[in-house]
Design a protein around this motif. Structure first.
Motif, short mmCIF file in Angstrom:
data_model
loop_
_atom_site.label_atom_id
_atom_site.label_comp_id
_atom_site.label_asym_id
_atom_site.label_seq_id
_atom_site.Cartn_x
_atom_site.Cartn_y
_atom_site.Cartn_z
N ASP A 132 0.89 -1.36 -0.05
CA ASP A 132 -0.09 -0.01 -0.07
C ASP A 132 0.85 1.35 0.19
O ASP A 132 0.39 2.34 -0.09
CB ASP A 132 -1.08 -0.04 1.31
N VAL A 133 2.11 1.11 0.09
CA VAL A 133 2.98 2.24 0.18
C VAL A 133 2.94 3.20 -1.00
O VAL A 133 3.02 2.71 -2.16
CB VAL A 133 4.34 1.97 0.46
N ASP A 134 2.84 4.42 -1.02
CA ASP A 134 2.86 5.51 -2.14
C ASP A 134 4.20 5.23 -3.03
O ASP A 134 5.09 5.23 -2.64
CB ASP A 134 2.53 6.87 -1.69
N LEU A 135 4.14 5.22 -4.26
CA LEU A 135 5.16 4.65 -5.15
C LEU A 135 6.08 6.05 -5.29
O LEU A 135 7.15 5.84 -5.84
CB LEU A 135 4.78 4.13 -6.47
N SER A 136 5.25 7.03 -5.12
CA SER A 136 6.00 8.53 -5.51
C SER A 136 6.55 9.20 -4.28
O SER A 136 7.71 9.58 -4.37
CB SER A 136 5.29 9.42 -6.12
N PHE A 137 5.65 9.53 -3.20
CA PHE A 137 6.00 9.87 -1.94
C PHE A 137 6.20 8.99 -0.91
O PHE A 137 4.79 8.59 -0.28
CB PHE A 137 5.52 11.28 -1.55
N SER A 138 6.88 8.21 -0.35
CA SER A 138 6.90 7.13 0.53
C SER A 138 6.84 7.55 2.08
O SER A 138 6.49 6.79 2.95
CB SER A 138 7.97 5.98 0.51
N HIS A 139 7.29 8.92 2.29
CA HIS A 139 7.41 9.40 3.54
C HIS A 139 7.44 10.70 3.80
O HIS A 139 8.07 11.47 2.87
CB HIS A 139 8.73 8.64 4.15
N LEU A 140 6.87 11.31 4.90
CA LEU A 140 6.81 12.80 5.01
C LEU A 140 8.22 13.20 5.39
O LEU A 140 8.97 12.81 5.79
CB LEU A 140 6.03 13.27 6.23
N SER A 141 8.43 14.41 4.62
CA SER A 141 9.94 14.69 4.61
C SER A 141 10.16 16.32 4.84
O SER A 141 9.26 17.06 4.49
CB SER A 141 10.86 14.55 3.25
N VAL A 142 11.24 16.81 5.46
CA VAL A 142 11.58 18.25 5.68
C VAL A 142 12.81 18.45 4.85
O VAL A 142 13.72 17.79 4.61
CB VAL A 142 11.74 18.57 7.04
N THR A 143 12.60 19.69 3.89
CA THR A 143 13.77 20.17 3.01
C THR A 143 14.68 20.91 3.64
O THR A 143 14.51 21.38 4.77
CB THR A 143 12.99 20.97 1.89
N VAL A 144 15.79 20.76 2.99
CA VAL A 144 16.97 21.53 3.57
C VAL A 144 16.90 22.87 3.06
O VAL A 144 15.79 23.40 2.52
CB VAL A 144 18.33 20.66 3.27
N LEU A 145 18.02 23.70 3.30
CA LEU A 145 17.95 24.94 2.87
C LEU A 145 17.54 25.28 1.57
O LEU A 145 17.94 24.55 0.44
CB LEU A 145 19.46 25.56 2.94
N GLU A 146 17.18 26.47 1.15
CA GLU A 146 16.76 27.05 -0.13
C GLU A 146 18.07 27.45 -0.92
O GLU A 146 18.85 28.15 -0.31
CB GLU A 146 15.50 28.27 0.13
#
Length: 575
Positions: A251-265
């Motif tokens: 059932d895991v989503d194939l595109s985004f498997s996990h919530l993530s936090v981005t690094v610096l802009e």
């Protein structure tokens, strides 16, 4: 039942909608709207009502409005919004009559970084101002497994609305809770490395309840005994087809498997080195010698890469704009990088076979995929030693996504390309002596990962035939010939179609690149622009118009000549 496999084809990144976070006032009286009924009594059917309301990403317990979050941007911090999934909550814990979601001033939100297997996880907790702990020492560290930063005393907001059923009549309530994501400064105070990024889990509990139940175990293993005090738990993402509440590997989503936090802009003006200004009023790149020393990439848990970009400093105001701030004129942008696709020095740069492996969001944590405006492969300069990307920008910021694998949904039936991947448009199937009725590009029964067999890109991921160019006169074919591999490893085991055929610590098939395990900042990679003496990675000579431009160089740039840098990335602007 606890889990089930979705029969629907999982959406690719290009089909997912990221909806801007809700900025809604607190709704004071909600208990009567939050009873958990028997899911069979809801009468929802089609469509997926929570996705329609702007929450397309399903965690084990609750939904969220975006698959990643950024600490802050020029427009301020982002609100992260969660929605209760009444159907799946009832399936997970049973129809608990009498349960209700407390008002926002009775809740705490905890953001935990890392994975459940980590010995210690960093965390930040958001409390209502009236009940905010005075110090970290007052927080339960769950047996020393949580390392907290200072409590954040901004509290939560929320709202209650109604979802429409397929009949058009008012349906079940949609109940949300939202909070302002921690700033970069608040994140940097948590760990010695100075910043936090990468995989994260958001848990919303009663004020008195620490998130100990999911510190060492994923949300999908949440015990029923915690159902009364844990209201949301979002880490891994699962398929959102109607009626599917499964949390198994399939059932895991194939595109985004996990919530993530981005690094610096990344500020593009400080990255670009040359430009073609459309007018004298268009901002230039920075002066020579003032370029950014690093390019920041976020490495997502599934291995995909994100670049958070700020374009504002190279965009001019659009003449006649009546908005405040004014709209921006569109400008072409280009970038290239010699950064290796693996840690192996001789592996060569990342190669993107087609635009299907690229997407962008018009903002950080919200906006929409697929790409708009243009974001594509680029061969303008013809540099075979670099990954070249091009596009145009007219927004102040956006997030660029590079996918290392792409599930195939269409295959050829009959003809010389039988069973080969296709897209039905640019890459139609060859029929040979067969009639079109017996040779066509059509939907596969199950999405799967494909690789090139033969040709110049043998063994690399593909999603249509022309991703597999010839070698020595022999064409490659894009076929479903993948095998399970341990994460980050090239060692194959059993045959597979997608990750559901593999174990939790495996994935199906190879990727276009491998960044996991190469992080040099938490959750990401800081690519140094200039190759330094002693570096193991190579670069290219940055000599625009010169004979050595794009030539592979090593530490010190001995092949580049005097006053020519050996670099790993470069960029420029056009009209």
């Amino acid at each position: 039942m606890r889990s089930q496999r979705s029969t629907a084809v999982l959406a690719s990144a290009g089909c997912l909608a990221l909806v801007c976070a809700l900025n809604l006032e607190v709704s004071p009286a909600e208990a009567s709207c939050n009873q958990i009924p028997d899911p069979t009594a809801l009468g929802l059917g089609q469509p997926d009502y929570l996705s329609q309301k702007g929450f397309p990403f399903r965690g084990a317990l609750g939904r969220i409005d975006g698959p990643f979050a950024t600490p802050e941007s020029p427009t301020g911090q982002r609100k992260v919004s969660l929605a209760q999934d009444l159907v799946c909550r009832a399936e997970l814990f049973g129809p608990e009559n009498g349960y209700s979601l407390p008002s926002p001033d009775k809740l705490r939100a905890t953001i935990m970084f890392g994975r459940p297997g980590d010995s210690v996880r960093h965390a930040l907790a958001v409390f209502p101002e009236a009940d905010c702990p005075g110090s970290v020492g007052e927080l339960d560290t769950c047996g020393g497994k949580l390392h907290y930063g200072d409590p954040i005393c901004t509290g939560m907001g929320g709202t209650t609305g109604k979802a429409e059923q397929s009949s058009g009549k008012e349906g079940v309530p949609v109940v949300t809770r939202s909070f302002e994501f921690p700033s970069a400064e608040q994140l940097s105070a948590v760990d010695d490395a100075g910043r936090l990024a990468g995989a994260a889990t958001i848990v919303v509990t009663d004020l008195e309840t620490p998130p100990c139940a999911v510190v060492s175990s994923p949300c999908r293993n949440l015990p029923a005994s915690e159902s009364a005090s844990i209201h949301f738990c979002v880490g891994e993402f699962f398929a959102t087809s109607p009626g599917n509440c499964g949390t198994e590997r399939a059932d895991v989503d194939l595109s985004f498997s996990h919530l993530s936090v981005t690094v610096l802009e990344n500020d593009f003006r400080k990255i670009c080195t040359k430009h073609v200004p459309p007018s004298s009023s268009t901002p230039d790149c920075v002066a020579a010698g003032a370029h950014a020393d690093e390019l920041f990439l976020t490495v997502l848990p599934g291995g995909n890469a994100l670049l958070a970009m700020n374009w504002e400093t190279i965009l001019a105001d659009k003449p006649g704009s009546t908005t405040v701030p004014p709209e921006k004129k569109q400008r072409n942008v280009f970038g290239s990088s010699a950064f290796g696709r693996t840690a192996h020095a001789g592996a060569g740069p990342i190669h993107i076979p087609g635009k299907e492996f690229l997407a962008s969001s018009k903002s950080h944590g919200g906006g929409s995929f697929p790409t708009k405006p243009r974001f594509d492969r680029e061969s303008r300069l013809g540099h075979g030693n670099e990954l070249e990307l091009g596009g145009n920008a007219d927004k102040r910021q956006s997030t660029l996504l590079l996918m290392r694998r792409k599930p195939v949904e269409n295959v050829c039936s009959g003809g010389p390309r039988d069973t080969e991947a296709c897209d039905g448009g640019r890459d139609a199937c060859e029929c040979g002596t067969l009639t079109p009725a017996h040779c066509k590009c059509s939907k596969a029964g199950q999405s799967a990962y494909f690789i090139c067999i033969g040709g110049a890109r043998h063994g690399f991921p593909c999603s249509r035939g022309d991703h597999c160019p010839p070698k020595g006169g022999s064409y490659g074919r894009c076929l479903q010939k993948t095998r399970c591999r341990a994460l980050g490893s090239g060692v194959p085991s059993v045959d597979c179609k997608d990750d559901a055929d593999c174990g939790w610590i495996e994935e199906c098939g190879p990727g276009l690149f491998e960044l996991r395990g190469r992080e040099n900042i938490p959750g990401g990679i800081a690519i140094k622009r200039k190759v330094q003496v002693g570096d193991t990675d190579t670069g290219v000579c940055d000599a625009p118009g010169g004979l050595v431009d794009g030539v592979v160089c090593t530490a010190g740039g001995s092949l580049c000549g005097a006053n020519v840098d050996c670099v790993r990335f470069r960029a420029d602007t056009g009209q």
